[in-house]
Write a protein that holds these residues in place. Structure first.
Motif, PDB file in Angstrom:
ATOM      1  N   ALA A  84      62.048  43.323  54.282  1.00 17.70           N
ATOM      2  CA  ALA A  84      61.368  44.017  53.033  1.00 17.70           C
ATOM      3  C   ALA A  84      60.771  43.024  51.973  1.00 17.70           C
ATOM      4  O   ALA A  84      59.598  43.378  51.527  1.00 17.70           O
ATOM      5  N   GLY A  85      61.452  42.165  51.789  1.00 17.01           N
ATOM      6  CA  GLY A  85      60.880  41.299  50.754  1.00 17.01           C
ATOM      7  C   GLY A  85      59.808  40.478  51.136  1.00 17.01           C
ATOM      8  O   GLY A  85      58.716  40.164  50.546  1.00 17.01           O
ATOM      9  N   ALA A  86      59.948  39.987  52.341  1.00 21.18           N
ATOM     10  CA  ALA A  86      58.672  39.216  53.196  1.00 21.18           C
ATOM     11  C   ALA A  86      57.327  40.420  53.055  1.00 21.18           C
ATOM     12  O   ALA A  86      56.232  39.779  52.967  1.00 21.18           O
ATOM     13  N   ARG A  87      57.498  41.611  53.448  1.00 25.60           N
ATOM     14  CA  ARG A  87      56.470  42.368  53.574  1.00 25.60           C
ATOM     15  C   ARG A  87      56.015  42.797  51.995  1.00 25.60           C
ATOM     16  O   ARG A  87      54.690  42.630  51.907  1.00 25.60           O
ATOM     17  N   HIS A  88      56.812  42.924  50.993  1.00 22.92           N
ATOM     18  CA  HIS A  88      56.454  42.993  49.731  1.00 22.92           C
ATOM     19  C   HIS A  88      55.634  41.802  49.195  1.00 22.92           C
ATOM     20  O   HIS A  88      54.415  41.908  48.668  1.00 22.92           O
ATOM     21  N   LEU A  89      56.184  40.635  49.700  1.00 18.42           N
ATOM     22  CA  LEU A  89      55.542  39.392  49.276  1.00 18.42           C
ATOM     23  C   LEU A  89      54.038  39.270  49.847  1.00 18.42           C
ATOM     24  O   LEU A  89      53.063  38.876  49.188  1.00 18.42           O
ATOM     25  N   LYS A  90      53.827  39.766  50.986  1.00 17.00           N
ATOM     26  CA  LYS A  90      52.566  39.689  51.649  1.00 17.00           C
ATOM     27  C   LYS A  90      51.574  40.605  50.926  1.00 17.00           C
ATOM     28  O   LYS A  90      50.393  40.318  50.845  1.00 17.00           O
ATOM     29  N   VAL A  91      51.970  41.549  50.752  1.00 22.70           N
ATOM     30  CA  VAL A  91      51.173  42.616  49.951  1.00 22.70           C
ATOM     31  C   VAL A  91      50.700  42.049  48.707  1.00 22.70           C
ATOM     32  O   VAL A  91      49.535  42.229  48.329  1.00 22.70           O
ATOM     33  N   ARG A  92      51.584  41.365  47.853  1.00 25.99           N
ATOM     34  CA  ARG A  92      51.266  41.098  46.409  1.00 25.99           C
ATOM     35  C   ARG A  92      50.298  39.885  46.732  1.00 25.99           C
ATOM     36  O   ARG A  92      49.278  39.864  45.984  1.00 25.99           O
ATOM     37  N   LEU A  93      50.580  39.121  47.631  1.00 28.69           N
ATOM     38  CA  LEU A  93      49.745  37.839  47.707  1.00 28.69           C
ATOM     39  C   LEU A  93      48.361  38.268  48.411  1.00 28.69           C
ATOM     40  O   LEU A  93      47.227  37.585  47.796  1.00 28.69           O
ATOM     41  N   ALA A  94      48.338  39.334  48.990  1.00 33.19           N
ATOM     42  CA  ALA A  94      46.861  39.589  49.475  1.00 33.19           C
ATOM     43  C   ALA A  94      46.393  40.131  48.356  1.00 33.19           C
ATOM     44  O   ALA A  94      44.875  40.023  48.183  1.00 33.19           O
ATOM     45  N   GLY A  95      46.827  40.803  47.368  1.00 34.46           N
ATOM     46  CA  GLY A  95      46.350  41.561  46.198  1.00 34.46           C
ATOM     47  C   GLY A  95      45.825  40.441  45.566  1.00 34.46           C
ATOM     48  O   GLY A  95      44.392  40.522  45.046  1.00 34.46           O
ATOM     49  N   LEU A  96      46.472  39.502  45.384  1.00 37.31           N
ATOM     50  CA  LEU A  96      46.047  38.419  44.405  1.00 37.31           C
ATOM     51  C   LEU A  96      45.023  37.428  45.022  1.00 37.31           C
ATOM     52  O   LEU A  96      43.986  37.140  44.233  1.00 37.31           O
ATOM     53  N   ALA A  97      44.909  37.399  46.201  1.00 37.99           N
ATOM     54  CA  ALA A  97      43.869  36.621  46.887  1.00 37.99           C
ATOM     55  C   ALA A  97      42.484  37.488  46.700  1.00 37.99           C
ATOM     56  O   ALA A  97      41.530  36.862  46.634  1.00 37.99           O
ATOM     57  N   LYS A  98      42.569  38.623  46.845  1.00 36.79           N
ATOM     58  CA  LYS A  98      41.387  39.386  46.589  1.00 36.79           C
ATOM     59  C   LYS A  98      40.990  39.108  45.105  1.00 36.79           C
ATOM     60  O   LYS A  98      39.766  39.092  45.103  1.00 36.79           O
ATOM     61  N   VAL A  99      41.677  39.344  44.227  1.00 34.18           N
ATOM     62  CA  VAL A  99      41.467  39.191  42.814  1.00 34.18           C
ATOM     63  C   VAL A  99      40.780  37.754  42.510  1.00 34.18           C
ATOM     64  O   VAL A  99      39.757  37.681  41.976  1.00 34.18           O
ATOM     65  N   THR A 100      41.318  37.164  43.334  1.00 36.07           N
ATOM     66  CA  THR A 100      40.900  35.481  43.154  1.00 36.07           C
ATOM     67  C   THR A 100      39.408  35.338  43.751  1.00 36.07           C
ATOM     68  O   THR A 100      38.761  34.782  43.284  1.00 36.07           O
ATOM     69  N   ARG A 101      39.178  35.792  44.909  1.00 33.78           N
ATOM     70  CA  ARG A 101      38.033  35.806  45.719  1.00 33.78           C
ATOM     71  C   ARG A 101      36.971  36.669  44.836  1.00 33.78           C
ATOM     72  O   ARG A 101      35.907  36.210  44.551  1.00 33.78           O
ATOM     73  N   ILE A 102      37.380  37.678  44.233  1.00 32.46           N
ATOM     74  CA  ILE A 102      36.244  38.392  43.360  1.00 32.46           C
ATOM     75  C   ILE A 102      36.156  37.703  42.134  1.00 32.46           C
ATOM     76  O   ILE A 102      34.826  37.649  41.680  1.00 32.46           O
ATOM     77  N   GLY A 103      37.124  37.031  41.533  1.00 33.91           N
ATOM     78  CA  GLY A 103      36.871  35.934  40.461  1.00 33.91           C
ATOM     79  C   GLY A 103      35.981  34.930  40.545  1.00 33.91           C
ATOM     80  O   GLY A 103      34.941  34.776  39.772  1.00 33.91           O
ATOM     81  N   GLN A 104      36.239  34.428  41.497  1.00 28.53           N
ATOM     82  CA  GLN A 104      35.410  33.216  42.086  1.00 28.53           C
ATOM     83  C   GLN A 104      33.977  33.575  42.337  1.00 28.53           C
ATOM     84  O   GLN A 104      33.128  32.980  41.813  1.00 28.53           O
ATOM     85  N   THR A 105      33.937  34.756  43.113  1.00 28.82           N
ATOM     86  CA  THR A 105      32.408  34.959  43.110  1.00 28.82           C
ATOM     87  C   THR A 105      31.667  35.408  42.040  1.00 28.82           C
ATOM     88  O   THR A 105      30.530  34.829  41.823  1.00 28.82           O
ATOM     89  N   ARG A 106      32.217  36.000  41.085  1.00 31.54           N
ATOM     90  CA  ARG A 106      31.621  36.246  39.942  1.00 31.54           C
ATOM     91  C   ARG A 106      31.330  35.334  39.006  1.00 31.54           C
ATOM     92  O   ARG A 106      30.264  35.132  38.331  1.00 31.54           O
ATOM     93  N   LEU A 107      32.249  34.313  39.208  1.00 32.45           N
ATOM     94  CA  LEU A 107      32.253  32.894  38.162  1.00 32.45           C
ATOM     95  C   LEU A 107      30.887  32.216  38.849  1.00 32.45           C
ATOM     96  O   LEU A 107      30.127  31.696  38.146  1.00 32.45           O
ATOM     97  N   ALA A 108      30.726  32.390  39.965  1.00 28.49           N
ATOM     98  CA  ALA A 108      29.688  31.450  40.716  1.00 28.49           C
ATOM     99  C   ALA A 108      28.325  31.948  40.438  1.00 28.49           C
ATOM    100  O   ALA A 108      27.542  31.292  40.307  1.00 28.49           O
ATOM    101  N   GLY A 109      28.283  33.356  40.152  1.00 28.57           N
ATOM    102  CA  GLY A 109      27.031  33.941  40.020  1.00 28.57           C
ATOM    103  C   GLY A 109      26.894  34.145  38.536  1.00 28.57           C
ATOM    104  O   GLY A 109      25.913  34.617  38.348  1.00 28.57           O
ATOM    105  N   ALA A 110      27.738  33.653  37.471  1.00 26.21           N
ATOM    106  CA  ALA A 110      27.398  33.523  36.125  1.00 26.21           C
ATOM    107  C   ALA A 110      26.586  32.559  35.658  1.00 26.21           C
ATOM    108  O   ALA A 110      26.522  31.510  36.289  1.00 26.21           O
TER     109      ALA A 110
END
Lengths: 110, 167
Positions: A84-110
């Motif tokens: 359950a911990g491994a599943r939870h970690l995958k979900v959290r990391l996927a969420g963080l990766a999405k935020v990171t991607r969006i942040g980097q895309t927005r910074l690149a366009g700024a």
């Protein structure tokens, strides 16, 4: 019964959210005891977790069934990630990766 | 540094005390670490169920830190567990507050604003919290010692309420 995704995102650790994530990442490599976790997290982030914060996070993760003690361990007890911990970690990391991607895309366009 | 561990609740110390002591033996005590342990102890006091929920695996442990009666509820939204004892305490606290508040209103209607009635009003507000605090802080003390402590504190509360009403 709730679907797994909901189960994984429903766990709320409040102010222990970040330390709990760091503990999960640390244990994703191999089982570790408290001191080894502090050292590993310090190497990863450059910040040293306090013992009180570490055990606040450990207690919550253990109570939530995301980590567990290795059987037969003595004074210096290692913990390991549960399934359950491994599943939870995958979900959290996927969420963080999405935020990171969006942040980097927005910074690149700024 | 291990003296700071005494600030943690007993169940917590039984479950994590050895590990934490071992860790602290290898750490240098800094004001930051002391503050971290203090806030950790406060958090543990506020959430003793966290240590009670996980089975203690220390050799020679009395087993007193397991969930009382092996009975627990799981709250899906917050992953928080309420033990049977938690529920009993919450019901006793809410019930006794309501009963005392109703008694206060009834006496106020029947007798008027006499100082002792106002003092009872104060007991209605703070008495159950006081009783709960005594229960929480009494540790392994006997029932008689708890009753004595509670009576002394209740008497003090009544005196304060009476004096406040007389002012």
């Amino acid at each position: 019964m709730r679907p797994r995704d909901q189960e994984d995102t429903a766990t709320d650790f409040g102010r222990f959210s970040e330390p709990a994530l760091l503990v999960l990442v640390s244990l994703a490599g191999e089982p570790k005891h408290g001191y080894a976790m502090i050292e590993d997290i310090a190497a990863m982030t450059g910040a040293r977790l306090g013992a009180g914060t570490l055990y606040g996070a450990i207690a919550r993760l253990e109570a939530g069934g995301l980590i567990e003690l290795l059987p037969g361990a003595e004074r210096r007890r290692p913990y390991r990630l549960t399934a359950a911990g491994a599943r939870h970690l995958k979900v959290r990391l996927a969420g963080l990766a999405k935020v990171t991607r969006i942040g980097q895309t927005r910074l690149a366009g700024a | 540094m291990s003296f700071l561990l005494r600030l943690y609740p007993k169940a917590w110390r039984e479950r994590y005390g050895e590990e934490l002591a071992d860790l602290l033996a290898r750490e240098r005590l800094t004001p930051r670490l002391a503050l971290d342990l203090l806030t950790g102890a406060l958090d543990a006091q506020l959430h003793p169920q966290l240590a009670a929920r996980t089975a203690p695996k220390a050799a020679g442990s009395s087993g007193g830190a397991t969930v009382i009666g092996g009975f627990s509820f799981r709250c899906a939204a917050t992953a928080r567990t309420t033990t049977r004892e938690d529920l009993r305490s919450a019901l006793a606290l809410a019930g006794s507050t309501l009963v005392l508040a109703i008694a206060y209103v009834w006496l106020k209607r029947a007798v008027g604003s006499a100082p002792w009635v106002e003092a009872l009003g104060q007991v209605a507000l703070f008495g159950p919290v006081l009783a709960y605090s005594v229960q929480l802080g009494a540790g392994n003390r006997t029932r008689a010692a708890r009753a004595f402590l509670f009576t002394v504190l209740l008497g003090l509360l009544l005196l304060i309420g009476y004096a406040a009403a007389k002012l």
